[in-house]
Structure formats: C-alpha cells, structure tokens
Design a protein around this motif. Structure first.
Motif, mmCIF file in Angstrom:
data_model
loop_
_atom_site.group_PDB
_atom_site.id
_atom_site.type_symbol
_atom_site.label_atom_id
_atom_site.label_comp_id
_atom_site.label_asym_id
_atom_site.label_seq_id
_atom_site.Cartn_x
_atom_site.Cartn_y
_atom_site.Cartn_z
ATOM 1 N N ILE A 16 16.775 -9.697 -5.910
ATOM 2 C CA ILE A 16 16.070 -8.881 -4.917
ATOM 3 C C ILE A 16 15.919 -9.724 -3.656
ATOM 4 O O ILE A 16 15.382 -10.829 -3.711
ATOM 5 N N GLN A 18 14.069 -10.135 -0.146
ATOM 6 C CA GLN A 18 12.854 -9.677 0.528
ATOM 7 C C GLN A 18 12.660 -10.470 1.819
ATOM 8 O O GLN A 18 12.805 -11.699 1.825
ATOM 9 N N VAL A 25 11.338 -5.091 1.235
ATOM 10 C CA VAL A 25 12.426 -5.261 0.275
ATOM 11 C C VAL A 25 13.702 -4.785 0.968
ATOM 12 O O VAL A 25 13.815 -3.622 1.350
ATOM 13 N N MET A 27 17.244 -5.356 0.006
ATOM 14 C CA MET A 27 18.415 -4.935 -0.768
ATOM 15 C C MET A 27 18.338 -5.576 -2.146
ATOM 16 O O MET A 27 17.507 -6.450 -2.393
ATOM 17 N N LEU A 28 19.198 -5.117 -3.041
ATOM 18 C CA LEU A 28 19.392 -5.784 -4.320
ATOM 19 C C LEU A 28 20.866 -6.125 -4.453
ATOM 20 O O LEU A 28 21.730 -5.261 -4.266
ATOM 21 N N TRP A 30 23.761 -8.993 -6.683
ATOM 22 C CA TRP A 30 23.964 -9.587 -8.009
ATOM 23 C C TRP A 30 24.473 -11.002 -7.837
ATOM 24 O O TRP A 30 25.295 -11.278 -6.965
ATOM 25 N N ARG A 50 30.396 -6.798 -7.058
ATOM 26 C CA ARG A 50 30.954 -6.147 -8.243
ATOM 27 C C ARG A 50 32.122 -5.249 -7.875
ATOM 28 O O ARG A 50 33.066 -5.092 -8.651
ATOM 29 N N CYS A 91 21.267 -3.493 5.647
ATOM 30 C CA CYS A 91 22.116 -2.447 5.047
ATOM 31 C C CYS A 91 23.408 -2.281 5.835
ATOM 32 O O CYS A 91 23.407 -2.339 7.066
ATOM 33 N N HIS A 92 24.499 -2.004 5.109
ATOM 34 C CA HIS A 92 25.793 -1.816 5.759
ATOM 35 C C HIS A 92 25.822 -0.553 6.622
ATOM 36 O O HIS A 92 26.701 -0.395 7.464
ATOM 37 N N CYS A 98 18.155 -1.302 2.669
ATOM 38 C CA CYS A 98 18.990 -0.347 1.934
ATOM 39 C C CYS A 98 18.176 0.803 1.350
ATOM 40 O O CYS A 98 18.749 1.715 0.736
ATOM 41 N N PHE A 99 16.859 0.771 1.526
ATOM 42 C CA PHE A 99 15.986 1.781 0.920
ATOM 43 C C PHE A 99 15.367 2.712 1.964
ATOM 44 O O PHE A 99 14.424 3.434 1.661
ATOM 45 N N ASP A 102 16.666 7.277 1.796
ATOM 46 C CA ASP A 102 16.709 8.253 0.713
ATOM 47 C C ASP A 102 15.430 8.194 -0.140
ATOM 48 O O ASP A 102 15.423 7.688 -1.254
#
Lengths: 108, 108
Positions: A16, A18, A25, A27-28, A30, A50, A91-92, A98-99, A102
């Motif tokens: 995460i 932050q 927050v 984005m998330l 990996w 991924r 965010c792209h 990214c939140f 939506d």
C-alpha cells in the motif's frame, strides 16, 4: 527480513502506498523480494508489474516518482505499508490517487 | 458492480481499511463478492478469512468494530479502499494498526 515475508503463490505481497504527510492512500502495488530490496535501498518505490511481468520503478515513465519515507510490515508479515512523497498524480489516469474515480454506493 | 470487480484466482480482492478522519491505514483484509456486498449493505466491514475460510465481521469477537464510511474501487477494479470508523485497536495484537510494530530499515 526476506525470510519473514509471507508471499502469495506468485511470490508477491501487496504494498500500500500512502502519502506520508496527508495520509492519502495513493495506490496498491505488488512487490517480490527484489522489488522490496530495491525499494528499501534506492529510496524509490519499485513494484513488480503483474501485467507486464517486469520490475517497475514508479515514475520512470511518467515522472510521477514515489520517494520512500518509510516501509512497515504488518502483523502477519504479508502486507507492506510504504509511506512516500508522491510527485504529481499516483494514478495512470491523472488522478491524484487510484481510488478517486469510483466510489461505490452504500445501502444502509 | 460485482461484474466489474477483478478477483484473483481465489475470487478475492485486497481491501485496505483506513480510518476515515485521521487517515491511518489500519489493516488489509480480503473480500469476495459476498463480503463486499455485506460491507456495502450492513455498514460493518466484513472480510473473507483466508486462514479460517469463513466470513469475518470485524469486531464480532473483539468488539473492535469497523463502521463503514465509504468504499471505493481503484482504477484497475482490483483493489478496494474502505474508509471506516475503527472502534479501539484494528490489530489482533492490540496495536491501533497492523503496521505499528515492524518498521523496516531503509539503507540510503
């Protein structure tokens, strides 16, 4: 430390990101062991993509760099919280996080 | 909405729980369609426990309830951000958040 990390079947843990001062927050992403190592040692957030199956230094293409302030492992050793100083949009899509776009309806 | 959700091979998405007013990242849990539905409709954060393989209404045992303030889906539709009002400690260790105990060293 890598020995303690509990990875999923793909060798990854969720990370995460932050904003360190506002608490947003962002984005998330990996991380595998190598992405975490690079994040801790370079001061730049590095994820495993991924979809592209490659390491991804956040901001290398967009300029929207994440400067690492701190990294913490959770109580189960299977999630990372990375506090960063985010340059520009995380965010792209160009949104700050990214939140932003939506929000789901609550039915209470 | 469930049609838009991109789940992993186990039908789950990561859900970040954040204290709605202070911005603290409290924990990361996992939701399937039903856990998300219950979270949106009951006002109480409900996760899927991967270790116990059952639904888990946060606070039912501990009293450390998460009252849902908002739920947002990220740009890739594969992560949830749940803003909550956390009663007491979010972490089973008694810490306020699951990220309080284990800060990793940066080597810069």
């Amino acid at each position: 430390m890598a020995a303690r990390l509990k990875r999923d079947a793909h060798g990854l843990v969720p990370a995460i990101a932050q904003q360190y001062d506002t608490g947003e927050v962002l984005m998330l992403g990996w991380m595998d062991d190598e992405a975490l190592h690079r994040t801790l040692t370079t001061g730049r957030c590095t994820y495993w993509s991924r979809s592209r199956q490659e390491y991804w230094v956040k901001g290398d293409t967009s300029g929207h760099v994440q400067h690492v302030k701190s990294v913490a492992l959770d109580c189960d050793a299977d999630t990372l919280l990375v506090k960063v100083d985010q340059v520009g949009a995380a965010c792209h899509t160009g949104d700050r996080t990214c939140f932003d776009a939506d929000v789901l309806p609550l039915a209470q």
